[in-house]
Design a protein around this motif. Structure first.
Motif, PDB file in Angstrom:
ATOM      1  N   CYS A 156       0.854  -1.189   0.000  1.00  0.00           N
ATOM      2  CA  CYS A 156       0.000   0.000   0.000  1.00  0.00           C
ATOM      3  C   CYS A 156       0.890   1.241   0.000  1.00  0.00           C
ATOM      4  O   CYS A 156       1.635   1.474   0.967  1.00  0.00           O
ATOM      5  CB  CYS A 156      -0.903   0.009   1.232  1.00  0.00           C
ATOM      6  SG  CYS A 156      -2.064  -1.379   1.326  1.00  0.00           S
ATOM      7  N   PHE A 189      -3.496   3.538   5.937  1.00  0.00           N
ATOM      8  CA  PHE A 189      -4.027   2.214   5.604  1.00  0.00           C
ATOM      9  C   PHE A 189      -4.376   1.399   6.849  1.00  0.00           C
ATOM     10  O   PHE A 189      -4.508   0.184   6.782  1.00  0.00           O
ATOM     11  CB  PHE A 189      -3.018   1.469   4.736  1.00  0.00           C
ATOM     12  CG  PHE A 189      -2.643   2.215   3.481  1.00  0.00           C
ATOM     13  CD1 PHE A 189      -3.513   2.291   2.411  1.00  0.00           C
ATOM     14  CD2 PHE A 189      -1.426   2.883   3.384  1.00  0.00           C
ATOM     15  CE1 PHE A 189      -3.178   2.995   1.254  1.00  0.00           C
ATOM     16  CE2 PHE A 189      -1.086   3.586   2.238  1.00  0.00           C
ATOM     17  CZ  PHE A 189      -1.968   3.645   1.172  1.00  0.00           C
ATOM     18  N   CYS A 192       3.025  -1.736   4.279  1.00  0.00           N
ATOM     19  CA  CYS A 192       2.639  -0.320   4.191  1.00  0.00           C
ATOM     20  C   CYS A 192       3.842   0.549   4.556  1.00  0.00           C
ATOM     21  O   CYS A 192       4.120   0.767   5.747  1.00  0.00           O
ATOM     22  CB  CYS A 192       1.479  -0.018   5.134  1.00  0.00           C
ATOM     23  SG  CYS A 192      -0.002  -1.019   4.861  1.00  0.00           S
TER      24      CYS A 192
END
Length: 287
Positions: A32, A43, A58
């Motif tokens: 992400c 996220f 992430c």
């Protein structure tokens, strides 16, 4: 769901922080990638959802969140891609599907050109090869400021002023938004990115003159992978016209309008979750 925090040193000495949501699922891993001034906290809701079936990474781009601040001239999508690939190498991940929010979607476009064998699919979260002038000017207007808020409520007021299109959010949702955007410094909200990001962002004059490049050739390279685009209903950065052109170039592109959202949707909206589930099925089916 908990996560493992990594801090990985890049060749130039910059340390990149990432959240690693491990999973017992064996779906294609997802990375992400956040927006220009945002970070892994963006996220917090969607990552645990995705991690029900796969590993989710992430990262904070350099100069944001818990990653090191760096030479301002390296705050560029191509460098951010290099950092992401080095991070994935460190974690032993060879191929990923990308959820790219705004700037993160631009990094995904460059990935299609520079590392196509590593890209299994992409979700563009309110971003495309053409970026609308109005949204760029809005971002340029607040980028690089370091407001000294005296309360989290004041930070919420600032978000309301700089993020149009979210008028249906409840106060608790605005506060959750603020907690993701700003860092907590001794109980007070502070900007969670290096103010020198302005050095590599287009000037207002260049934006007005239309000197921001369009990246359509990079989108064309994604013809063979599962892709979706999520557009906030009130977005000032991604137009309906751009989405239509994206679909004309990628006929299998799944396009979704996200009600009551500007730039960018939070990704936990029902229409986003449905679109992401459909996309993940396609990614996994493609291997």
């Amino acid at each position: 769901m908990s996560f493992i925090a990594h801090l990985v040193e890049m060749p130039d000495g910059v340390c990149i922080h990432a959240r690693d949501y491990t999973s017992e699922g064996n779906g294609v891993p997802v990375v992400c990638l956040p927006g220009l001034t945002r970070n892994a906290k963006d996220f917090e809701v969607i990552a645990p959802y995705l991690a029900q079936s796969r590993r989710v990474i992430c990262p904070d781009f350099r100069g944001r969140g818990r990653s090191s601040y760096a030479d301002p001239q390296t705050y560029r999508p191509d460098v951010e891609l290099a950092d992401t690939l080095a991070l994935l190498d460190h974690l032993g991940i060879s191929r990923v599907a990308v959820v790219g929010t705004s700037r993160g979607g631009i990094v995904a476009l460059i990935m299609a050109a520079k590392a196509p064998d590593r890209l299994a699919g992409v979700v563009f979260n309110d971003i495309g090869p053409r970026i609308d002038r109005q949204g760029l000017l809005r971002i340029r207007n607040y980028l690089g400021s370091d407001p000294q808020f005296v309360s989290w409520e004041q930070a919420v007021m600032a978000l309301k002023a700089t993020n149009p299109g979210f008028h249906t959010l409840r106060e608790a949702e605005w506060m959750g938004f603020a907690r993701r955007v700003f860092r907590d410094e001794n109980g007070l909200p502070r900007a969670d990115y290096d103010a020198q990001l302005t050095q590599t962002f287009p000037s207002a004059e260049d934006i007005e003159a239309g000197k921001v490049p369009e990246l359509w050739p990079l989108l064309d390279l994604m013809a063979g992978i599962p892709a979706a685009v999520l557009r906030g209903e009130h977005s000032d950065l991604l137009s309906n016209e751009t989405v239509a052109e994206m679909q004309s170039r990628l006929p299998k592109l799944h396009a979704v309008a996200v009600k009551d959202r500007g730039h960018v949707p939070f990704l936990d909206e029902p229409e986003c979750l449905t679109a992401i589930d459909t996309w993940l099925d396609a990614v996994d089916a493609a291997g």
